[in-house]
Scaffold this active site. Structure first.
Site, short mmCIF file in Angstrom:
data_model
loop_
_atom_site.label_atom_id
_atom_site.label_comp_id
_atom_site.label_asym_id
_atom_site.label_seq_id
_atom_site.Cartn_x
_atom_site.Cartn_y
_atom_site.Cartn_z
N TRP B 229 -1.63 -1.45 13.25
CA TRP B 229 -2.12 -2.52 12.36
C TRP B 229 -1.02 -3.56 12.13
CZ3 TRP B 229 -0.48 -4.28 7.55
CH2 TRP B 229 -1.35 -5.15 6.89
N HIS B 230 0.22 -3.10 12.05
CA HIS B 230 1.33 -4.03 11.79
C HIS B 230 1.63 -4.93 12.97
CE1 HIS B 230 2.12 -1.54 8.26
NE2 HIS B 230 2.75 -2.58 7.79
N GLY B 231 1.34 -4.47 14.16
CA GLY B 231 1.62 -5.32 15.32
C GLY B 231 1.32 -4.60 16.61
#
Lengths: 435, 399
Positions: B229-231
């Site tokens: 989700w963060h990257g």
């Protein structure tokens, strides 16, 4: 209920007052004023008589035009509304400020090339205007026109000097500046180069210095599309504002010493761009760098205090001429000027004015500034001191047409240039500059 | 998409397949990853019957795009935000007062601490081969502080802005660096995301109801997804997995410890100050180590940083003034340390369950006035912005 609200309001008012007091103290400690702008605005706001003619621009206005001399010539009230590095966005608000307080007849907008290219350095130059303008809707708009990140620093000037937070000497100096008599009475006089500089009211910078160094670090090289989009947008706004408010507008470029004009390499590109805008609006435009010698023979070092600004002697020569052009018939005025800068160079006797340079990869690239593209030959000799204290002389070329040479940035000495026309070898000119 | 194609090409490379090219740059809507989760949460809540169906489209649109938290959270639950949007709000003195204070505190965290630390961290991480050993260790510790202040600062400003309008958003951070385990850290860090994953992923996967092995697998899935989700980069996935591994390892360790104690009939260890401090320090070390992968921006870059960290371990640089030469001078560094101390002092009270905001307003007038004026002046004088600084984007704007 009422009591509670009064108490709360009082409490927050107290916080506001403590904050305001702190801000005042911090301004006193850190804010080093732009002295020139401060005294100029003080003079502007204390004008009791109506200002008829404003000359708006940068230092090229306040150094080059004597409003007192103009007062005598035209029997009107003239004022140099000019601050250092003034760009056209701030000029627009200055014009409106002047128009809101006086019934202006004429506005002369000076367009020094280096300030109308790129507005990426926005902020500092505008602060010279917004800091000293009196609070009004116009000032709010001028501040609002700044980049959003500059807003806090516009409202609280001490924030710009945060780099000095641990510099007690600086704080002491700044606080002392504000106790100074000259500061309090808005006087401005300082030693400058080999003469003095003095503020003479009405936005006039009186200077007796004369141009000594004939070496110039190039500010920029002009290209065909160099005139900035923002500069153009504000120039159009200025012209339209004057039109709408019945103010006669003139666009001018005041003369700078030939050495600087030559350094930009394609000065005609700049002239053409302004000229096309002026023609579009049918506004008179006079570039005094294209002026013919026989009408205004200003291109001598003794008329300049540096390569960009005149001294009092240049001002005495230029101011009456400027007025005669502004009030003259536009068609007749054409006789005073060449059609292009290139034409002007070709029409003059061969001459060299100095050296200009720019830095590139750790070297200074020097160019001999002369008014001939070809046909001129140069002997270039560098004299420098070696590490063991000996004087070393190097001849880079002996009467050769090349006029550019590179020297390491950290090398210093004296450069001697001897120039002659290849078809007239006996007529030599010599120039000696410290590099 | 980039990660998928990158992976596809790597796998294809093994079989000598020609690589797939992707030259399209997709413009992503602002805050997409935040409001996707928020909308998804709402749908699941409606499905579960935990929230009513919002039939007013404008109110629903406002819930999804509520401006204070649109760009970087907190990821609000429909049960909190949507319900509040359905009620009338009055402009009250208390809301304005609290809102202003929260915004000021958020600005302090972001501009005085996070952006100042960023100057130093960026310099070291951009040249890990030049700044080795303790430079990297110090930069990584500073990054742990930077990312906390950056994200916590944004969340606090968002809370303050919403509070001005009478909307109460959840507190996204609760003194995470005082945590005594990585598990506790994740209960205190980015609370809205952690609790989202708990409620909508971990529990539906079976949570801890299906035996120890499944619980551990579930944990690993949740943290891997959190990393993704963060990257879309291996570094973020590894960062997520590492946090999952920490928790699984801690569980195994605890189980082992418990087993040994039971067999040897040893008493339970005392909860002394030093034991608590030790646990906090270890947790901080583990979390900070994981941040290294997060900051490096790529797996290979993280490996390069790690290699350089091990080289040239010259501890003297911490004391000989070398730290002041990387864009943050001595005075600026002191300001940062003092500000970090203020942050940890506030967090200390928060950790102990004190409502800091309430406590603040209970203080005497002069102390409150001094704190508010002091905070404004600290931000204006020591904040990193304006002519002397590069304005730093909020880190979580990219996610």
């Amino acid at each position: 209920m009422m009591n509670r609200w009064v108490r709360r309001a009082g409490a927050w008012l107290g916080v506001g007052l403590i904050l305001a007091g702190s801000v005042c103290c911090l301004n006193d400690l850190f804010w080093q004023h732009d002295e020139w702008s401060r005294v100029m605005f003080h003079s502007f706001y204390s004008q009791k008589e109506n200002i008829d003619n404003v000359f708006i621009g940068s230092s090229h206005v306040f150094c080059d035009i004597d409003p007192f001399m103009l007062d005598e010539i035209n029997d009107e009230n003239n004022f140099n509304l000019a601050t250092s590095g003034l760009q056209l966005n701030a000029a627009y608000y200055l014009l409106k400020e002047a128009d809101s307080r006086h019934t202006l007849s004429r506005a002369v907008i000076e367009l020094y090339y280096a300030l109308n290219m790129d507005y990426s350095e926005c902020g500092i130059n505008e602060w010279r205007v917004t800091d000293y303008m009196k609070w009004s809707l116009n000032k709010v708009r001028a501040i609002g026109d700044l980049e959003i990140t500059k807003l806090p620093e516009s409202l609280f000037p001490f924030m710009r000097f945060r780099g000095y937070l641990d510099d007690y000497e600086y704080m002491h100096e700044t606080a002392a500046q504000k106790k100074d008599d000259a500061y309090r009475s808005c006087r401005y006089i300082t030693a400058d180069g080999n003469g003095i500089t003095e503020y003479r009211e009405k936005g006039y910078w009186y200077s007796t210095s004369t141009l000594e160094s004939r070496i110039y670090k190039r500010r920029l090289a002009i290209q065909e599309d160099s005139f900035g989009a923002e500069a153009e947008r504000y120039l159009r706004k200025i012209i339209e504002y004057c039109r709408q408010n019945g103010i006669e507008i003139y666009l001018t470029v005041n003369p700078i010493y030939e050495l600087e004009v030559l350094s930009v390499e394609d000065y005609d590109a700049y002239y053409r761009r302004i000229d096309s805008i002026a023609k579009e609006y049918d506004v008179p435009f006079y570039d005094f760098n294209l002026c013919k010698k026989e009408y205004c023979d200003i291109q001598h070092p003794e008329y300049f205090k540096d390569t960009g600004h005149m001294n009092v002697y240049g001002v005495e020569l230029f101011t009456p001429f400027l007025w005669s052009v502004l009030t003259g018939d536009e068609a007749d005025n054409k006789k005073y000027f060449y059609g292009t800068y290139d034409e002007k160079l070709r029409s003059a006797e061969p001459e060299i004015y100095g050296l200009y340079y720019h830095e590139e990869n750790g070297e200074n690239i020097y160019t001999v500034a002369g008014n001939r593209e070809d046909g001129m030959e140069y002997r270039i000799i560098l004299t420098s001191e070696t590490q063991d204290g000996q004087t070393e002389q190097r001849m880079l070329q002996d009467f050769y047409t090349n006029k550019t040479f590179a020297v390491p940035s950290d090398e210093h000495g004296i450069c001697t240039v001897v120039a002659r026309m290849s078809d007239d070898p006996d007529n030599v000119q010599c120039l000696e500059v410290q590099y | 998409m980039d990660l998928a194609i990158q992976t596809l090409n790597r796998v294809g490379g093994i079989f000598h397949a020609s690589p797939v090219t992707w030259d399209h740059h997709i413009i992503l809507p602002v805050g997409i990853s935040f409001y996707t989760l928020q909308s998804l949460g709402y749908l699941i809540d409606v499905y579960r019957g935990e929230i009513y169906v919002e039939k007013n489209f404008l109110r629903y649109a406002l819930f999804v795009s509520f401006f204070p938290q649109l760009v970087a959270g907190p990821i609000e639950r429909s049960k909190n935000l949507l319900k509040q949007l359905g009620t009338k709000h009055r402009l009250t003195y208390y809301n304005i007062r609290d809102g202003i204070l929260l915004i000021l505190y958020g600005l302090f965290l972001k501009m005085v601490i996070a952006d100042r630390a960023a100057v130093w961290v960026d310099e070291v991480y951009s040249k890990p081969d030049v700044y080795q050993g303790f430079y990297i260790i110090f930069a990584t510790i500073l990054f742990a502080i930077q990312i906390y202040c950056d994200f916590y600062g944004y969340s606090t400003i968002a809370r303050g802005s919403a509070q001005l309008m009478g909307i109460s958003l959840m507190d996204n951070f609760n003194a995470p660096y005082y945590s005594k385990s990585v598990k506790e850290f994740w209960r205190r860090w980015h609370i809205s995301l952690s609790s989202w994953f708990r409620d909508y992923l971990y529990i539906p996967l079976g949570g801890n109801r299906k035996g120890t092995i499944r619980k551990r697998i579930n944990l690993m899935i949740v943290f891997t997804v959190s990393g993704l989700w963060h990257g879309a980069s291996l570094a973020y996935i590894f960062w997520g997995m590492l946090n999952g591994i920490y928790q699984v390892a801690a569980e195994i360790k605890d189980a082992g410890k418990h087993f040994i104690r039971r067999v040897l009939k040893l008493p339970e260890g005392k909860d002394t100050f030093s034991a608590r401090a030790g646990k906090t320090a270890i947790t901080f070390f583990l979390v900070t180590f994981a941040w290294l992968f997060f900051r490096a921006g790529g797996f290979h870059a993280a490996m390069e940083v790690l290699t350089n960290m091990a080289a040239n371990m010259d501890g003297l640089i911490l004391f000989d003034g070398s730290l002041y030469g990387l864009g943050v001078d001595r005075q600026s560094m002191y300001i940062m340390f003092i500000s970090i101390a203020v942050l940890f002092a506030v967090d200390h009270y928060k950790y102990r369950g004190v409502d800091v905001l309430q406590k603040f307003w209970e203080q005497g007038y002069w102390l409150k006035a001094a704190c508010i004026v002091g905070m404004i002046l600290t931000i204006t004088l020591y904040g990193c912005y304006g002519t002397m600084y590069d304005v730093q984007q909020f880190i979580y704007f990219q996610f």
